[in-house]
Design a protein around this motif. Structure first.
Motif, mmCIF file in Angstrom:
data_model
loop_
_atom_site.group_PDB
_atom_site.id
_atom_site.type_symbol
_atom_site.label_atom_id
_atom_site.label_comp_id
_atom_site.label_asym_id
_atom_site.label_seq_id
_atom_site.Cartn_x
_atom_site.Cartn_y
_atom_site.Cartn_z
ATOM 1 N N LEU A 199 61.686 30.229 27.918
ATOM 2 C CA LEU A 199 60.258 30.364 27.645
ATOM 3 C C LEU A 199 59.905 29.962 26.212
ATOM 4 N N HIS A 200 60.851 30.081 25.314
ATOM 5 C CA HIS A 200 60.612 29.699 23.914
ATOM 6 C C HIS A 200 60.297 28.212 23.772
ATOM 7 N N GLN A 201 60.651 27.390 24.760
ATOM 8 C CA GLN A 201 60.375 25.951 24.728
ATOM 9 C C GLN A 201 59.023 25.597 25.336
ATOM 10 N N VAL A 202 58.351 26.571 25.922
ATOM 11 C CA VAL A 202 57.110 26.325 26.646
ATOM 12 C C VAL A 202 55.915 26.638 25.756
ATOM 13 N N GLU A 203 54.951 25.727 25.751
ATOM 14 C CA GLU A 203 53.724 25.929 24.984
ATOM 15 C C GLU A 203 52.621 26.449 25.892
ATOM 16 N N THR A 251 60.052 37.575 43.970
ATOM 17 C CA THR A 251 61.396 37.745 44.532
ATOM 18 C C THR A 251 61.626 36.909 45.787
ATOM 19 N N ASP A 252 60.564 36.612 46.542
ATOM 20 C CA ASP A 252 60.724 35.914 47.822
ATOM 21 C C ASP A 252 60.278 34.460 47.802
ATOM 22 N N HIS A 253 59.982 33.903 46.644
ATOM 23 C CA HIS A 253 59.420 32.549 46.649
ATOM 24 C C HIS A 253 60.424 31.501 47.123
ATOM 25 N N GLU A 254 59.869 30.529 47.831
ATOM 26 C CA GLU A 254 60.644 29.384 48.302
ATOM 27 C C GLU A 254 60.538 28.230 47.293
ATOM 28 N N VAL A 255 59.324 28.068 46.733
ATOM 29 C CA VAL A 255 59.078 26.997 45.765
ATOM 30 C C VAL A 255 58.310 27.583 44.581
ATOM 31 N N PHE A 256 58.755 27.239 43.403
ATOM 32 C CA PHE A 256 58.098 27.624 42.152
ATOM 33 C C PHE A 256 57.559 26.347 41.519
ATOM 34 N N TYR A 257 56.279 26.372 41.125
ATOM 35 C CA TYR A 257 55.646 25.178 40.560
ATOM 36 C C TYR A 257 54.951 25.552 39.256
ATOM 37 N N PRO A 258 55.475 25.098 38.110
ATOM 38 C CA PRO A 258 54.848 25.382 36.812
ATOM 39 C C PRO A 258 53.853 24.277 36.440
ATOM 40 N N THR A 288 53.057 19.714 28.755
ATOM 41 C CA THR A 288 51.940 18.802 28.515
ATOM 42 C C THR A 288 51.279 19.175 27.195
ATOM 43 N N GLU A 289 50.408 18.297 26.703
ATOM 44 C CA GLU A 289 49.715 18.565 25.442
ATOM 45 C C GLU A 289 48.830 19.801 25.529
ATOM 46 N N LYS A 290 48.193 20.010 26.689
ATOM 47 C CA LYS A 290 47.305 21.157 26.864
ATOM 48 C C LYS A 290 48.065 22.467 26.983
ATOM 49 N N GLY A 291 49.306 22.396 27.382
ATOM 50 C CA GLY A 291 50.103 23.601 27.556
ATOM 51 C C GLY A 291 50.098 24.085 28.992
ATOM 52 N N LEU A 292 50.942 25.057 29.253
ATOM 53 C CA LEU A 292 51.119 25.603 30.591
ATOM 54 C C LEU A 292 49.831 26.249 31.090
ATOM 55 N N GLU A 293 49.366 25.840 32.260
ATOM 56 C CA GLU A 293 48.148 26.382 32.860
ATOM 57 C C GLU A 293 48.452 27.590 33.737
ATOM 58 N N CYS A 294 49.423 27.421 34.631
ATOM 59 C CA CYS A 294 49.711 28.486 35.588
ATOM 60 C C CYS A 294 51.046 28.246 36.273
ATOM 61 N N LEU A 314 45.254 21.598 43.491
ATOM 62 C CA LEU A 314 45.720 20.221 43.337
ATOM 63 C C LEU A 314 47.023 20.210 42.559
ATOM 64 N N PHE A 315 47.998 19.522 43.107
ATOM 65 C CA PHE A 315 49.303 19.359 42.475
ATOM 66 C C PHE A 315 49.528 17.862 42.292
ATOM 67 N N ASP A 316 49.796 17.455 41.061
ATOM 68 C CA ASP A 316 49.942 16.043 40.703
ATOM 69 C C ASP A 316 51.140 15.935 39.771
ATOM 70 N N ASN A 317 52.205 15.331 40.251
ATOM 71 C CA ASN A 317 53.441 15.329 39.468
ATOM 72 C C ASN A 317 53.305 14.615 38.132
ATOM 73 N N GLN A 318 52.390 13.663 38.013
ATOM 74 C CA GLN A 318 52.267 12.943 36.751
ATOM 75 C C GLN A 318 51.355 13.647 35.749
ATOM 76 N N LYS A 319 50.408 14.418 36.218
ATOM 77 C CA LYS A 319 49.493 15.115 35.311
ATOM 78 C C LYS A 319 49.964 16.528 34.984
ATOM 79 N N ASP A 320 50.841 17.083 35.810
ATOM 80 C CA ASP A 320 51.243 18.482 35.660
ATOM 81 C C ASP A 320 52.449 18.694 34.750
ATOM 82 N N THR A 321 53.014 17.613 34.236
ATOM 83 C CA THR A 321 54.130 17.721 33.292
ATOM 84 C C THR A 321 54.231 16.427 32.507
ATOM 85 N N ASN A 322 55.253 16.314 31.677
ATOM 86 C CA ASN A 322 55.443 15.076 30.919
ATOM 87 C C ASN A 322 56.221 14.050 31.739
#
Length: 141
Positions: free
Chosen positions: A12-16, A39-46, A51-57, A111-119
């Protein structure tokens, strides 16, 4: 970093974060670690990680629900049962770009967009996560 939940929390120290205090995030996840969506998640999506804006959710997808933990001045949690999904659309805009849009009964759209949701360095990892989310949704139909 593979961007799974445990690895992100361990690094988490690397996350803005744009507005959220990291101590608040630590407290939230320490207090809610027993939540079934964690505890029961199948997929985790950060969404918004590295990104420059930082973690949204964070999104947690289980076999029966979607949980969204949003980060701003406060931390908010929303949960939708899969039965509340009206439809979803998967779009491949080029061989490296994948989008998934989920339309919910309450009028919200996720909306999930692999190019906009991370670097650029981690977009392939999120592309695989979008594929996993789509497969999970397909299992429920």
């Amino acid at each position: 970093m593979s961007l799974d939940y445990v690895e992100v929390m361990n690094n988490l120290h690397q996350v803005e974060f744009s507005e959220t205090n990291k101590n608040l995030v630590d407290d939230y996840f320490h207090d809610t670690v027993k939540s079934s969506f964690i505890t029961d998640h199948e997929v985790f999506y950060p969404k918004g990680i590295f990104t420059e804006k930082g973690l949204e959710c964070f999104y947690f997808f289980t076999k029966t629900k979607i949980a969204k933990v949003s980060f701003s001045k406060t931390i908010n949690t929303q949960i939708w049962q899969h039965s509340r999904i009206l439809s979803y659309e998967l779009r491949l805009t080029d061989r490296h770009a994948l989008q998934l849009e989920i339309f919910l009964e309450d009028g919200q759209t996720l909306l999930f967009d692999n190019q906009k949701d991370t670097n650029h360095y981690r977009e392939n990892t999120l592309k695989k996560k979008i594929e996993e989310i789509y497969k999970l949704l397909e299992q429920k139909q």
